[in-house]
Design a protein around this motif. Structure first.
Motif, PDB file in Angstrom:
ATOM      1  N   GLN A  54       0.815  -1.221   0.000  1.00 52.22           N
ATOM      2  CA  GLN A  54       0.000   0.000   0.000  1.00 52.22           C
ATOM      3  C   GLN A  54       0.847   1.268   0.000  1.00 52.22           C
ATOM      4  O   GLN A  54       0.359   2.351  -0.305  1.00 52.22           O
TER       5      GLN A  54
ATOM      6  N   LEU B 127      -0.215   3.405  -3.747  1.00 54.18           N
ATOM      7  CA  LEU B 127      -1.614   2.964  -3.706  1.00 54.18           C
ATOM      8  C   LEU B 127      -2.395   3.717  -2.633  1.00 54.18           C
ATOM      9  O   LEU B 127      -3.562   4.068  -2.830  1.00 54.18           O
TER      10      LEU B 127
ATOM     11  N   THR C 117      -5.694   6.085  -3.273  1.00 53.09           N
ATOM     12  CA  THR C 117      -6.958   5.819  -2.576  1.00 53.09           C
ATOM     13  C   THR C 117      -7.430   7.041  -1.806  1.00 53.09           C
ATOM     14  O   THR C 117      -8.620   7.382  -1.811  1.00 53.09           O
TER      15      THR C 117
ATOM     16  N   ASP D 117      -5.727  -0.926  -1.599  1.00 49.95           N
ATOM     17  CA  ASP D 117      -5.019  -1.588  -2.707  1.00 49.95           C
ATOM     18  C   ASP D 117      -5.956  -1.973  -3.851  1.00 49.95           C
ATOM     19  O   ASP D 117      -5.864  -3.067  -4.394  1.00 49.95           O
TER      20      ASP D 117
ATOM     21  N   LEU E  31      -7.943  -0.848  -7.612  1.00 46.92           N
ATOM     22  CA  LEU E  31      -7.880  -0.036  -8.831  1.00 46.92           C
ATOM     23  C   LEU E  31      -9.305   0.301  -9.257  1.00 46.92           C
ATOM     24  O   LEU E  31     -10.146  -0.593  -9.377  1.00 46.92           O
TER      25      LEU E  31
END
Length: 348
Positions: free
Chosen positions: A30, A41, A45, A117, A119
């Protein structure tokens, strides 16, 4: 104008062992730039959540060793927004403590929980869907599990079967949860209309989830609903097993916004652009002969020359080179455990 009663919890405490050797205990996935964009990541986010709730309403749950890493990636957040797990006990205890803290700040809070994590390809559709979910959860007294319409027979995801007879718009009551099915069953699920991928994104009013914790995990609530939580006395259990599969007020929000779980090398392969021979080359220079359906991830400046590889993972990071079949994710956990037992922490 954003709703000040809407909150977000980003889960960022895992070790990411399924992404070894790139993901390590001291710097798990992450906190890494997997896509070569210059952003981790966690950063991606967090920025995605800023379009949903006020920045001050975004909380990060993470392991105690990662607090400084989180602060370096997200320098704009305050210490109060970092919720520390002093012992790893999976997602249920972490979310119980985080929900307790948010309830103390705002008893009218409605929360979206998401892993760090994943997409998301269509951000606009994602935000529209999540805001609709927040609106629904804020007044319905339901626990919402965001479900994604399957696009292929995926055996690495969990599935949710919906009950069409108990439907409220885009929300259907859960009939059952199915964990990582065989390919035969996954093909059946993707052809039907009643099965959705379990995205691991949850939405609930803080009172609704706290009631669920008291009903299903009553023994651990006193250990967490305090200023000095005792994670070591809590069971190692996920929110899925402890709450979502037990509660009778769980609904699926049926969504389609280009979702992928970047939880394994295989899922990263599925989500990444491929060459004419279905190879995925990440941040690497390569010359491949008679190679197909591989994923290659090497340090910048290194060259891979390979011949005759089909369906392999070739990944090097720091002091470890891993070469194995890419679709056997359970083996990577075994590799990490074996390496740790033989060499200690040096390579993990």
């Amino acid at each position: 104008m954003m709703n000040n009663n809407y909150y977000c919890i980003i889960m960022a405490g895992g070790m990411g062992r399924r992404f070894w050797p790139y993901s390590r205990k001291q710097l798990p996935k992450q906190f890494l730039d997997f896509f070569g964009t210059g952003e981790t990541l966690l950063r991606i986010t967090f920025d995605r959540c800023k379009g949903l709730v006020p920045s001050g309403n975004i909380y990060i749950t993470t392991y105690i060793d990662y607090k400084d890493i989180v602060k370096s990636i997200l320098p704009e957040i305050e210490d109060r927004q970092i919720i520390i797990e002093e012992e790893r006990r999976n997602t249920a205890p972490a979310l119980a403590y985080a929900s307790y803290l948010i309830q103390k700040v705002n008893p009218d809070a409605t929360i979206v929980v998401m892993p760090s994590d994943q997409l998301i390809l269509n951000i606009d559709k994602f935000r529209t869907s999540i805001l609709k979910g927040l609106d629904f959860a804020s007044s319905s007294g339901k626990l919402v599990n965001v479900g994604i319409k399957p696009t292929r027979p995926e055996t690495g995801y969990g599935y949710i079967q919906i009950d069409e007879e108990e439907r409220e718009g885009d929300f259907c009551k859960v009939k059952t949860f199915i964990e990582k099915p065989s390919l035969e069953f996954a093909k059946v699920f993707v052809e039907g209309n009643e099965f959705y991928w379990n995205s691991g994104i949850f939405i609930w009013h803080v009172t609704t989830i706290m009631n669920a914790f008291h009903e299903n995990m009553a023994e651990v609530c006193p250990r967490l609903e305090c200023d000095a939580p005792d994670f070591s006395a809590c069971p190692n259990i996920s929110i899925d097993y402890s709450i979502m599969e037990k509660a009778d007020n769980v609904y699926v929000q049926m969504c389609d916004f280009g979702w992928a779980d970047v939880g394994t090398w295989q899922s990263l392969y599925d989500a990444s652009p491929k060459d004419t021979n279905s190879n995925v080359i990440l941040n690497s220079n390569s010359i491949l002969y008679d190679c197909s359906e591989n994923i290659i991830h090497m340090p910048k400046g290194k060259l891979v020359v390979a011949e005759g590889l089909q369906g392999y993972l070739v990944a090097e990071h720091d002091n470890v080179l891993l070469i194995c079949k890419k679709d056997d994710q359970n083996s990577i956990r075994k590799f990490v455990n074996d390496v740790e037992m033989k060499f200690g922490d040096e390579y993990v």
